[in-house]
Scaffold this motif. Structure first.
Motif, PDB file in Angstrom:
ATOM      1  N   UNK A  61       6.568  -0.414  15.356  1.00  0.00           N
ATOM      2  CA  UNK A  61       5.797  -1.626  15.054  1.00  0.00           C
ATOM      3  C   UNK A  61       4.304  -1.355  15.175  1.00  0.00           C
ATOM      4  N   UNK A  62       3.904  -0.690  16.244  1.00  0.00           N
ATOM      5  CA  UNK A  62       2.482  -0.416  16.457  1.00  0.00           C
ATOM      6  C   UNK A  62       1.925   0.489  15.359  1.00  0.00           C
ATOM      7  N   UNK A  63       2.634   1.556  15.038  1.00  0.00           N
ATOM      8  CA  UNK A  63       2.168   2.488  14.012  1.00  0.00           C
ATOM      9  C   UNK A  63       2.163   1.833  12.633  1.00  0.00           C
ATOM     10  N   UNK A  64       3.189   1.053  12.341  1.00  0.00           N
ATOM     11  CA  UNK A  64       3.264   0.392  11.041  1.00  0.00           C
ATOM     12  C   UNK A  64       2.094  -0.535  10.781  1.00  0.00           C
ATOM     13  N   UNK A  65       1.686  -1.247  11.804  1.00  0.00           N
ATOM     14  CA  UNK A  65       0.574  -2.169  11.649  1.00  0.00           C
ATOM     15  C   UNK A  65      -0.785  -1.499  11.716  1.00  0.00           C
ATOM     16  N   UNK A  66      -0.842  -0.342  12.344  1.00  0.00           N
ATOM     17  CA  UNK A  66      -2.135   0.301  12.579  1.00  0.00           C
ATOM     18  C   UNK A  66      -2.597   1.182  11.431  1.00  0.00           C
ATOM     19  N   UNK A  67      -1.699   1.525  10.528  1.00  0.00           N
ATOM     20  CA  UNK A  67      -2.079   2.484   9.495  1.00  0.00           C
ATOM     21  C   UNK A  67      -1.872   1.930   8.091  1.00  0.00           C
ATOM     22  N   UNK A  68      -2.600   2.499   7.162  1.00  0.00           N
ATOM     23  CA  UNK A  68      -2.416   2.189   5.743  1.00  0.00           C
ATOM     24  C   UNK A  68      -2.046   3.449   4.978  1.00  0.00           C
ATOM     25  N   UNK A  69      -1.654   4.482   5.692  1.00  0.00           N
ATOM     26  CA  UNK A  69      -1.261   5.738   5.067  1.00  0.00           C
ATOM     27  C   UNK A  69       0.226   5.686   4.720  1.00  0.00           C
ATOM     28  N   UNK A  70       0.528   5.847   3.452  1.00  0.00           N
ATOM     29  CA  UNK A  70       1.904   5.718   2.978  1.00  0.00           C
ATOM     30  C   UNK A  70       2.825   6.736   3.658  1.00  0.00           C
ATOM     31  N   UNK A  71       2.358   7.938   3.853  1.00  0.00           N
ATOM     32  CA  UNK A  71       3.167   8.953   4.535  1.00  0.00           C
ATOM     33  C   UNK A  71       3.587   8.516   5.931  1.00  0.00           C
ATOM     34  N   UNK A  72       2.681   7.841   6.628  1.00  0.00           N
ATOM     35  CA  UNK A  72       3.024   7.353   7.963  1.00  0.00           C
ATOM     36  C   UNK A  72       3.977   6.167   7.893  1.00  0.00           C
ATOM     37  N   UNK A  73       3.949   5.419   6.799  1.00  0.00           N
ATOM     38  CA  UNK A  73       4.904   4.321   6.658  1.00  0.00           C
ATOM     39  C   UNK A  73       6.328   4.853   6.529  1.00  0.00           C
ATOM     40  N   UNK A  74       6.471   6.040   5.957  1.00  0.00           N
ATOM     41  CA  UNK A  74       7.793   6.675   5.918  1.00  0.00           C
ATOM     42  C   UNK A  74       8.217   7.020   7.345  1.00  0.00           C
ATOM     43  N   UNK A 125       6.316  -9.557   8.490  1.00  0.00           N
ATOM     44  CA  UNK A 125       4.934  -9.214   8.133  1.00  0.00           C
ATOM     45  C   UNK A 125       4.739  -7.784   7.635  1.00  0.00           C
ATOM     46  N   UNK A 126       5.603  -6.862   8.027  1.00  0.00           N
ATOM     47  CA  UNK A 126       5.381  -5.475   7.628  1.00  0.00           C
ATOM     48  C   UNK A 126       5.445  -5.278   6.106  1.00  0.00           C
ATOM     49  N   UNK A 127       6.370  -5.915   5.375  1.00  0.00           N
ATOM     50  CA  UNK A 127       6.351  -5.741   3.911  1.00  0.00           C
ATOM     51  C   UNK A 127       5.068  -6.264   3.271  1.00  0.00           C
ATOM     52  N   UNK A 128       4.486  -7.295   3.852  1.00  0.00           N
ATOM     53  CA  UNK A 128       3.209  -7.787   3.336  1.00  0.00           C
ATOM     54  C   UNK A 128       2.137  -6.716   3.493  1.00  0.00           C
ATOM     55  N   UNK A 129       2.179  -6.038   4.612  1.00  0.00           N
ATOM     56  CA  UNK A 129       1.239  -4.946   4.878  1.00  0.00           C
ATOM     57  C   UNK A 129       1.508  -3.777   3.923  1.00  0.00           C
ATOM     58  N   UNK A 130       2.796  -3.436   3.760  1.00  0.00           N
ATOM     59  CA  UNK A 130       3.154  -2.340   2.861  1.00  0.00           C
ATOM     60  C   UNK A 130       2.754  -2.652   1.418  1.00  0.00           C
ATOM     61  N   UNK A 131       2.792  -3.923   1.048  1.00  0.00           N
ATOM     62  CA  UNK A 131       2.503  -4.331  -0.338  1.00  0.00           C
ATOM     63  C   UNK A 131       1.052  -4.057  -0.735  1.00  0.00           C
ATOM     64  N   UNK A 132       0.213  -3.730   0.249  1.00  0.00           N
ATOM     65  CA  UNK A 132      -1.161  -3.371  -0.073  1.00  0.00           C
ATOM     66  C   UNK A 132      -1.216  -2.101  -0.918  1.00  0.00           C
ATOM     67  N   UNK A 133      -0.219  -1.215  -0.766  1.00  0.00           N
ATOM     68  CA  UNK A 133      -0.235   0.073  -1.465  1.00  0.00           C
ATOM     69  C   UNK A 133       1.093   0.445  -2.134  1.00  0.00           C
ATOM     70  N   UNK A 134       2.137  -0.347  -1.920  1.00  0.00           N
ATOM     71  CA  UNK A 134       3.460  -0.001  -2.458  1.00  0.00           C
ATOM     72  C   UNK A 134       3.990  -1.116  -3.348  1.00  0.00           C
ATOM     73  N   UNK A 135       4.800  -0.731  -4.325  1.00  0.00           N
ATOM     74  CA  UNK A 135       5.479  -1.714  -5.173  1.00  0.00           C
ATOM     75  C   UNK A 135       6.708  -2.251  -4.425  1.00  0.00           C
ATOM     76  N   UNK A 136       7.332  -3.284  -4.992  1.00  0.00           N
ATOM     77  CA  UNK A 136       8.553  -3.818  -4.383  1.00  0.00           C
ATOM     78  C   UNK A 136       9.637  -2.758  -4.313  1.00  0.00           C
ATOM     79  N   UNK A 137       9.767  -1.964  -5.355  1.00  0.00           N
ATOM     80  CA  UNK A 137      10.789  -0.909  -5.378  1.00  0.00           C
ATOM     81  C   UNK A 137      10.521   0.132  -4.292  1.00  0.00           C
TER      82      UNK A 137
END
Length: 166
Positions: free
Chosen positions: A64-77, A12-24
């Motif tokens: 897992x908790x942080x990844x799902x809780x945020x939409x900030x790309x910097x925090x995804x790193x 599920x995390x890539x689906x969440x990331x796909x809201x703001x990031x490309x596949x690459x």
């Protein structure tokens, strides 16, 4: 815990990331996590496994908790880094604890059981995941690894430090 974290980061995390990031860009997060995981496993393998497993469990829960809780790309790193550290150390630490608790003589059977339990989780997860998501909502994503980490710490506390007698 490692299976839960891997399943979440791969599913599920890539689906969440796909809201703001490309596949690459998502792939770049995965490469970052894999490199960090490899280094963490190599370093963790040189340490006492119990403390490594404890730290890894906390890192995996946070990722897992942080990844799902945020939409900030910097925090995804940061999530990818925490994930890599947690999974790498978790794999090394859990294997070390397993070796400490049962010794080398019974490791093959233990690894087969370990793999079967992991597979059962992957089969059961989709069956109950939808109901849990519907009941608790996406915001409760961090609760799932928190519950799982509780089982890890309870088992960890009860584990013998010497290998069981053959």
């Amino acid at each position: 815990m490692v299976a839960l974290t891997l399943g979440t980061f791969d599913g599920p995390m890539p689906l969440h990331f796909a809201e703001h990031l490309s596949q690459a860009e998502i792939a770049a997060l995965y490469v970052l996590a894999a490199l960090i995981s490899s280094a963490a496993a190599a370093l963790a393998g040189r340490q006492a496994p119990r403390p490594v497993l404890g730290v890894a469990t906390v890192l995996m829960t946070l990722s897992v908790a942080l990844g799902g809780a945020t939409e900030l790309i910097g925090l995804w790193v940061v999530v990818a880094v925490l994930f890599g550290l947690g999974v790498g150390a978790g794999e090394a630490g859990s294997l070390g604890v397993l070796l400490e608790s049962i010794g080398v003589d019974r490791i093959v059977l233990a690894m087969v059981v370990w793999s079967q339990i992991w597979a059962i989780g992957y089969l059961v997860g989709p069956a109950i995941g939808g109901g849990v998501a519907e009941a608790l909502g996406y915001g409760a994503l961090g609760l799932v690894p928190l519950v799982a980490s509780t089982f890890v710490f309870v088992g960890f506390a009860r584990l013998r430090s010497e290998p069981a007698a053959a």
